[in-house]
Design a protein around this motif. Sequence first.
Motif, PDB file in Angstrom:
ATOM      1  N   VAL A   1     -73.577  39.260 -26.303  1.00  9.06           N
ATOM      2  CA  VAL A   1     -73.313  40.504 -25.575  1.00  9.06           C
ATOM      3  C   VAL A   1     -74.527  40.846 -24.715  1.00  9.06           C
ATOM      4  O   VAL A   1     -74.401  41.170 -23.526  1.00  9.06           O
ATOM      5  CB  VAL A   1     -72.987  41.666 -26.542  1.00  9.06           C
ATOM      6  CG1 VAL A   1     -72.872  42.986 -25.798  1.00  9.06           C
ATOM      7  CG2 VAL A   1     -71.712  41.375 -27.328  1.00  9.06           C
ATOM      8  N   THR A   2     -75.706  40.751 -25.291  1.00 10.12           N
ATOM      9  CA  THR A   2     -76.945  41.046 -24.576  1.00 10.12           C
ATOM     10  C   THR A   2     -77.108  40.130 -23.373  1.00 10.12           C
ATOM     11  O   THR A   2     -77.473  40.575 -22.276  1.00 10.12           O
ATOM     12  CB  THR A   2     -78.149  40.906 -25.527  1.00 10.12           C
ATOM     13  OG1 THR A   2     -77.946  41.752 -26.657  1.00 10.12           O
ATOM     14  CG2 THR A   2     -79.455  41.257 -24.845  1.00 10.12           C
ATOM     15  N   ALA A  45     -74.814  40.642 -15.934  1.00 13.26           N
ATOM     16  CA  ALA A  45     -74.154  41.678 -15.136  1.00 13.26           C
ATOM     17  C   ALA A  45     -75.171  42.457 -14.301  1.00 13.26           C
ATOM     18  O   ALA A  45     -74.900  42.797 -13.137  1.00 13.26           O
ATOM     19  CB  ALA A  45     -73.359  42.616 -16.034  1.00 13.26           C
ATOM     20  N   VAL A  46     -76.349  42.725 -14.860  1.00 10.97           N
ATOM     21  CA  VAL A  46     -77.398  43.431 -14.120  1.00 10.97           C
ATOM     22  C   VAL A  46     -77.873  42.578 -12.943  1.00 10.97           C
ATOM     23  O   VAL A  46     -78.072  43.076 -11.825  1.00 10.97           O
ATOM     24  CB  VAL A  46     -78.579  43.803 -15.051  1.00 10.97           C
ATOM     25  CG1 VAL A  46     -79.776  44.303 -14.261  1.00 10.97           C
ATOM     26  CG2 VAL A  46     -78.133  44.826 -16.082  1.00 10.97           C
ATOM     27  N   ARG A  58     -66.928  44.239 -25.957  1.00 14.59           N
ATOM     28  CA  ARG A  58     -68.257  44.827 -26.187  1.00 14.59           C
ATOM     29  C   ARG A  58     -69.174  44.695 -24.982  1.00 14.59           C
ATOM     30  O   ARG A  58     -69.988  45.567 -24.706  1.00 14.59           O
ATOM     31  CB  ARG A  58     -68.941  44.171 -27.384  1.00 14.59           C
ATOM     32  CG  ARG A  58     -68.265  44.459 -28.684  1.00 14.59           C
ATOM     33  CD  ARG A  58     -69.149  45.313 -29.577  1.00 14.59           C
ATOM     34  NE  ARG A  58     -68.498  45.504 -30.854  1.00 14.59           N
ATOM     35  CZ  ARG A  58     -68.944  45.023 -31.992  1.00 14.59           C
ATOM     36  NH1 ARG A  58     -70.065  44.345 -32.015  1.00 14.59           N
ATOM     37  NH2 ARG A  58     -68.284  45.232 -33.103  1.00 14.59           N
ATOM     38  N   SER A  59     -69.036  43.576 -24.264  1.00 14.84           N
ATOM     39  CA  SER A  59     -69.935  43.346 -23.130  1.00 14.84           C
ATOM     40  C   SER A  59     -69.472  44.074 -21.876  1.00 14.84           C
ATOM     41  O   SER A  59     -70.290  44.375 -21.003  1.00 14.84           O
ATOM     42  CB  SER A  59     -70.054  41.850 -22.836  1.00 14.84           C
ATOM     43  OG  SER A  59     -68.820  41.330 -22.337  1.00 14.84           O
ATOM     44  N   GLY A  60     -68.170  44.320 -21.789  1.00  8.17           N
ATOM     45  CA  GLY A  60     -67.637  44.943 -20.580  1.00  8.17           C
ATOM     46  C   GLY A  60     -67.545  43.979 -19.410  1.00  8.17           C
ATOM     47  O   GLY A  60     -67.365  44.383 -18.271  1.00  8.17           O
ATOM     48  N   ILE A  61     -67.652  42.697 -19.696  1.00  2.79           N
ATOM     49  CA  ILE A  61     -67.636  41.662 -18.665  1.00  2.79           C
ATOM     50  C   ILE A  61     -66.224  41.090 -18.548  1.00  2.79           C
ATOM     51  O   ILE A  61     -65.522  40.931 -19.549  1.00  2.79           O
ATOM     52  CB  ILE A  61     -68.639  40.531 -19.021  1.00  2.79           C
ATOM     53  CG1 ILE A  61     -70.037  41.096 -19.274  1.00  2.79           C
ATOM     54  CG2 ILE A  61     -68.664  39.445 -17.960  1.00  2.79           C
ATOM     55  CD1 ILE A  61     -70.665  41.828 -18.117  1.00  2.79           C
ATOM     56  N   LEU A 120     -74.729  38.514 -21.695  1.00  2.02           N
ATOM     57  CA  LEU A 120     -73.722  38.839 -20.682  1.00  2.02           C
ATOM     58  C   LEU A 120     -74.088  40.112 -19.924  1.00  2.02           C
ATOM     59  O   LEU A 120     -73.921  40.185 -18.696  1.00  2.02           O
ATOM     60  CB  LEU A 120     -72.344  38.983 -21.321  1.00  2.02           C
ATOM     61  CG  LEU A 120     -71.689  37.675 -21.763  1.00  2.02           C
ATOM     62  CD1 LEU A 120     -70.448  37.966 -22.594  1.00  2.02           C
ATOM     63  CD2 LEU A 120     -71.341  36.810 -20.558  1.00  2.02           C
ATOM     64  N   GLN A 121     -74.579  41.092 -20.631  1.00  2.71           N
ATOM     65  CA  GLN A 121     -74.972  42.330 -19.971  1.00  2.71           C
ATOM     66  C   GLN A 121     -76.164  42.104 -19.043  1.00  2.71           C
ATOM     67  O   GLN A 121     -76.244  42.704 -17.967  1.00  2.71           O
ATOM     68  CB  GLN A 121     -75.247  43.420 -20.998  1.00  2.71           C
ATOM     69  CG  GLN A 121     -73.965  43.882 -21.683  1.00  2.71           C
ATOM     70  CD  GLN A 121     -74.192  44.820 -22.850  1.00  2.71           C
ATOM     71  OE1 GLN A 121     -75.251  44.843 -23.458  1.00  2.71           O
ATOM     72  NE2 GLN A 121     -73.155  45.584 -23.185  1.00  2.71           N
ATOM     73  N   ALA A 122     -77.069  41.224 -19.427  1.00  2.00           N
ATOM     74  CA  ALA A 122     -78.193  40.878 -18.554  1.00  2.00           C
ATOM     75  C   ALA A 122     -77.687  40.193 -17.284  1.00  2.00           C
ATOM     76  O   ALA A 122     -78.151  40.492 -16.180  1.00  2.00           O
ATOM     77  CB  ALA A 122     -79.186  39.981 -19.295  1.00  2.00           C
TER      78      ALA A 122
END
Length: 138
Positions: free
Chosen positions: A44-45, A51-52, A14-17, A47-49
């Motif tokens: 997920v949120t 990644a940014v 889901r995170s794409g990490i 991990l996505q943060a």
Amino acid sequence: MAQESLSRAELIHRSGIAPEQVDLAIDAGLLIPDRQGLFGQDAVTMLQAAAVIIAAGVSVDDLARLAVRHARNVEEVVDESVDLFLSAMGSQGSEGINLKELVPLVEALVPHVVTLVGEHFRRTLLSRAAARLVEKGQ
């Protein structure tokens, strides 16, 4: 409404990490599974943060070091917060704690604590970043 629980594999999907980076976040104490080893959607949120932030040029190693330091400091502050919540309930130690009363109090206070701490962090980060940029410009 309870948030959805995700396995490690689902979290990665889901995170794409990358799995290694997810494991790094877990090892750093930023993502903590529940008793069944599952994670909330908030993971997920987070991990996505991350990644940014990494995409903006911060190295994974530097972010991981900062995250570990942050996690340690947060744990200390959280322990003090729990003591404050217990004190607000009029409890000194574990005897006399009415969990049926304590849980709703904590649930009611947590969003306010998150707002207070998050806003303070945001303002401090922006202020100090601006000051550093001015220093570097001189």
